[in-house]
Scaffold this active site. Structure first.
Site, PDB file in Angstrom:
ATOM      1  N   CYS A 100      16.152  11.659   4.876  1.00  0.00           N
ATOM      2  CA  CYS A 100      15.872  12.083   3.498  1.00  0.00           C
ATOM      3  C   CYS A 100      16.435  13.462   3.152  1.00  0.00           C
ATOM      4  O   CYS A 100      16.565  13.797   1.974  1.00  0.00           O
ATOM      5  CB  CYS A 100      14.372  12.068   3.243  1.00  0.00           C
ATOM      6  SG  CYS A 100      13.639  10.473   3.607  1.00  0.00           S
ATOM      7  N   HIS A 139      12.997  15.436  -3.380  1.00  0.00           N
ATOM      8  CA  HIS A 139      13.158  14.122  -2.749  1.00  0.00           C
ATOM      9  C   HIS A 139      12.061  13.213  -3.278  1.00  0.00           C
ATOM     10  O   HIS A 139      10.874  13.558  -3.222  1.00  0.00           O
ATOM     11  CB  HIS A 139      13.064  14.273  -1.227  1.00  0.00           C
ATOM     12  CG  HIS A 139      12.848  12.972  -0.526  1.00  0.00           C
ATOM     13  ND1 HIS A 139      13.642  11.867  -0.761  1.00  0.00           N
ATOM     14  CD2 HIS A 139      11.928  12.588   0.393  1.00  0.00           C
ATOM     15  CE1 HIS A 139      13.209  10.866  -0.021  1.00  0.00           C
ATOM     16  NE2 HIS A 139      12.169  11.275   0.689  1.00  0.00           N
ATOM     17  N   ASN A 192      11.668   5.181  -2.926  1.00  0.00           N
ATOM     18  CA  ASN A 192      12.164   6.228  -2.032  1.00  0.00           C
ATOM     19  C   ASN A 192      13.478   5.731  -1.430  1.00  0.00           C
ATOM     20  O   ASN A 192      13.481   4.781  -0.645  1.00  0.00           O
ATOM     21  CB  ASN A 192      11.103   6.484  -0.954  1.00  0.00           C
ATOM     22  CG  ASN A 192      11.518   7.518   0.075  1.00  0.00           C
ATOM     23  OD1 ASN A 192      12.706   7.798   0.249  1.00  0.00           O
ATOM     24  ND2 ASN A 192      10.548   8.068   0.778  1.00  0.00           N
TER      25      ASN A 192
HETATM   26  O1  UT7 Z   1      10.829   9.828   2.757  1.00  0.00           O
HETATM   27  C1  UT7 Z   1      10.346  10.390   3.967  1.00  0.00           C
HETATM   28  C2  UT7 Z   1       9.082  11.058   3.711  1.00  0.00           C
HETATM   29  N1  UT7 Z   1       8.093  10.071   3.382  1.00  0.00           N
HETATM   30  C3  UT7 Z   1       6.997  10.440   2.774  1.00  0.00           C
HETATM   31  O2  UT7 Z   1       6.845  11.598   2.463  1.00  0.00           O
HETATM   32  C4  UT7 Z   1       5.931   9.395   2.551  1.00  0.00           C
HETATM   33  C5  UT7 Z   1       4.610   9.914   3.046  1.00  0.00           C
HETATM   34  N2  UT7 Z   1       3.449   9.063   2.947  1.00  0.00           N
HETATM   35  C6  UT7 Z   1       3.079   8.290   1.899  1.00  0.00           C
HETATM   36  O3  UT7 Z   1       3.785   8.122   0.936  1.00  0.00           O
HETATM   37  C7  UT7 Z   1       1.692   7.717   1.945  1.00  0.00           C
HETATM   38  O4  UT7 Z   1       1.048   8.202   3.093  1.00  0.00           O
HETATM   39  C8  UT7 Z   1       1.624   6.172   1.917  1.00  0.00           C
HETATM   40  C9  UT7 Z   1       2.001   5.675   0.524  1.00  0.00           C
HETATM   41  C10 UT7 Z   1       2.515   5.571   2.971  1.00  0.00           C
HETATM   42  C11 UT7 Z   1       0.198   5.718   2.195  1.00  0.00           C
HETATM   43  O5  UT7 Z   1      -0.688   6.282   1.255  1.00  0.00           O
HETATM   44  P1  UT7 Z   1      -2.002   7.040   1.725  1.00  0.00           P
HETATM   45  O6  UT7 Z   1      -2.703   7.469   0.508  1.00  0.00           O
HETATM   46  O7  UT7 Z   1      -1.605   8.090   2.712  1.00  0.00           O
HETATM   47  O8  UT7 Z   1      -2.836   5.871   2.382  1.00  0.00           O
HETATM   48  P2  UT7 Z   1      -3.481   5.787   3.836  1.00  0.00           P
HETATM   49  O9  UT7 Z   1      -2.459   5.352   4.833  1.00  0.00           O
HETATM   50  O10 UT7 Z   1      -4.294   7.021   4.115  1.00  0.00           O
HETATM   51  O11 UT7 Z   1      -4.497   4.598   3.645  1.00  0.00           O
HETATM   52  C12 UT7 Z   1      -5.606   4.676   2.696  1.00  0.00           C
HETATM   53  C13 UT7 Z   1      -6.296   3.331   2.663  1.00  0.00           C
HETATM   54  C14 UT7 Z   1      -6.699   2.797   4.029  1.00  0.00           C
HETATM   55  O12 UT7 Z   1      -7.883   2.024   3.845  1.00  0.00           O
HETATM   56  P3  UT7 Z   1      -9.346   2.626   4.171  1.00  0.00           P
HETATM   57  O13 UT7 Z   1      -9.289   3.033   5.614  1.00  0.00           O
HETATM   58  O14 UT7 Z   1      -9.504   3.794   3.234  1.00  0.00           O
HETATM   59  O15 UT7 Z   1     -10.244   1.487   3.875  1.00  0.00           O
HETATM   60  C15 UT7 Z   1      -5.564   1.888   4.405  1.00  0.00           C
HETATM   61  O16 UT7 Z   1      -5.967   0.881   5.310  1.00  0.00           O
HETATM   62  O17 UT7 Z   1      -5.414   2.341   2.116  1.00  0.00           O
HETATM   63  C16 UT7 Z   1      -5.190   1.300   3.081  1.00  0.00           C
HETATM   64  N3  UT7 Z   1      -3.782   0.927   2.990  1.00  0.00           N
HETATM   65  C17 UT7 Z   1      -3.321   0.011   2.145  1.00  0.00           C
HETATM   66  N4  UT7 Z   1      -3.949  -0.785   1.274  1.00  0.00           N
HETATM   67  C18 UT7 Z   1      -3.189  -1.611   0.547  1.00  0.00           C
HETATM   68  C19 UT7 Z   1      -2.743   1.485   3.660  1.00  0.00           C
HETATM   69  N5  UT7 Z   1      -1.590   0.927   3.246  1.00  0.00           N
HETATM   70  C20 UT7 Z   1      -1.928   0.001   2.327  1.00  0.00           C
HETATM   71  C21 UT7 Z   1      -1.174  -0.874   1.527  1.00  0.00           C
HETATM   72  N6  UT7 Z   1      -1.861  -1.665   0.648  1.00  0.00           N
HETATM   73  N7  UT7 Z   1       0.163  -0.949   1.604  1.00  0.00           N
END
Ligand code: UT7
Length: 324
Positions: A111, A247, A277
């Site tokens: 990235c 980015h 992204n």
């Molecule tokens: O380009 C390189 C750099 N990349 C980035 O900077 C991206 C960085 N990260 C992100 O964009 C985010 O972390 C994500 C979009 C990947 C994930 O979002 P988040 O708000 O960090 O979610 P999380 O992984 O903390 O998960 C929150 C909740 C969890 O459920 P509980 O434990 O709260 O019940 C996950 O199990 O959402 C759940 N979850 C999902 N639910 C539906 C995680 N992924 C998904 C999904 N669909 N795809």
């Protein structure tokens, strides 16, 4: 006297297949609401089967080759999805653009590759090593995507963006300011394609994997710090920035960084909702979209920041040139 590097053109290309969230949900255990609320992404583009990253790069850069005011002596491609592990993609792109013989190399920094490439290329132009360079960020993320992976499938998209850089006359103001570049390799697995490299040549997982929440926290912290350092090095106050081009990782990350920098929503450039992204293509596609939108004016102050796998970060400033 060193020669300034000038930004002479911008151009972007998105492949024709549009993938909306409904299409993503055919393969992924998630919901439309979760994807839009957590990422801000509504759609992204996907290359047709048989399309390589070099094809996207050539489509993005062709208009700049046609408009160049003189010979192009180097082609640099920032990508984490090269056509092959070897050779580099840039020589294929150079030949595809009718520039066989030009210097050509890749920047493999995911990235941040485009901004790292900008730092290298502008320095080489200033030092008199090169005169006119095409720098392209291009990615076929669909080639390394596991469509059932909840951490990545809804985020990444395909696309390419290109910039033409050329030497100005001594005394011209350079387009870009100083660069802030950095890395932290203590946890390379945070965003990675685990197998296929020399550390795991026989492994089977050739898809991008990401520990989202850890990367999210680092992205916010590092892009905020790095953008501030680049603005300071240019002697700019962040309050004077006309456009914040980060980015396009995720809409929430963009907002968190811009909020910390106190940059109001009207000055944040956002296209992640439409393109997702696109890793190394993200910054040049955003700059090309900003140019196409005709919203930036000559002299506008643009603060650019990026963050990604490595981990790495890279920021700079751009004074919007006349005629873009
Ligand atoms: O380009 C390189 C750099 N990349 C980035 O900077 C991206 C960085 N990260 C992100 O964009 C985010 O972390 C994500 C979009 C990947 C994930 O979002 P988040 O708000 O960090 O979610 P999380 O992984 O903390 O998960 C929150 C909740 C969890 O459920 P509980 O434990 O709260 O019940 C996950 O199990 O959402 C759940 N979850 C999902 N639910 C539906 C995680 N992924 C998904 C999904 N669909 N795809």
């Amino acid at each position: 006297m060193s020669r300034p590097a000038l930004l002479a053109g911008l151009s972007g290309w998105l492949p024709p297949i549009v993938v909306d969230n409904a299409e993503i949900l055919r393969h992924l255990d998630s919901t439309e609401q979760w994807i839009t609320q957590r990422t801000g992404i509504h759609r992204r583009h996907r290359a047709e089967p048989g399309t390589a990253t070099s094809d996207l790069a050539i489509r993005a850069a062709a208009p700049l080759v046609a408009a160049a005011r003189g010979p192009i002596d180097a082609v640099v491609v920032a990508t984490m999805t090269p056509d092959r592990q070897c050779p580099a993609t840039a020589p294929v792109v150079a030949t595809g653009l009718g520039l066989t013989g030009a210097a050509a190399w890749d920047v493999a920094n995911a990235c941040t590759g485009f901004v790292y490439g900008l730092a290298t290329v502008t320095a080489m132009i200033s030092a008199g090593v090169l005169n006119r360079v095409l720098l392209i960020g291009a990615e076929t993320m669909s080639a390394v995507l596991d469509r059932s992976d909840r951490g990545t499938a809804m985020i990444f998209g395909d696309g390419a963006g290109a910039a033409l850089l050329e030497a100005g006359r001594p005394g011209d103001a350079p387009s870009f300011g100083p660069f802030d570049l950095g890395s932290d390799g203590t946890r390379p697995g945070l965003v990675a394609i685990p197998a296929g490299g020399s550390s795991d040549p026989d492994g089977e997982d050739r898809c991008i994997r990401m520990e989202g929440p850890s990367v999210y926290r680092s992205a916010v912290e590092k892009m905020t710090d790095s953008a501030q350092l680049a603005a300071k090095a240019a002697d700019w106050s962040v309050a004077d920035v006309d456009w914040f081009v980060a980015h396009q990782a995720n809409a929430r990350i963009l907002d968190a960084v811009a909020d910390r920098l106190d940059i109001p929503p009207a000055r944040r450039f956002v296209n992640v909702d439409r393109v997702g992204n696109t890793s190394g293509a993200s910054v040049p596609l955003a700059l090309a979209d900003l140019a196409t939108s005709r919203r930036a004016r000559a002299g506008d102050k643009v603060l650019i920041t990026s963050f990604g796998a490595g981990l790495t970060w890279a920021s700079t400033t751009l004074t919007w040139p006349e005629g873009l």
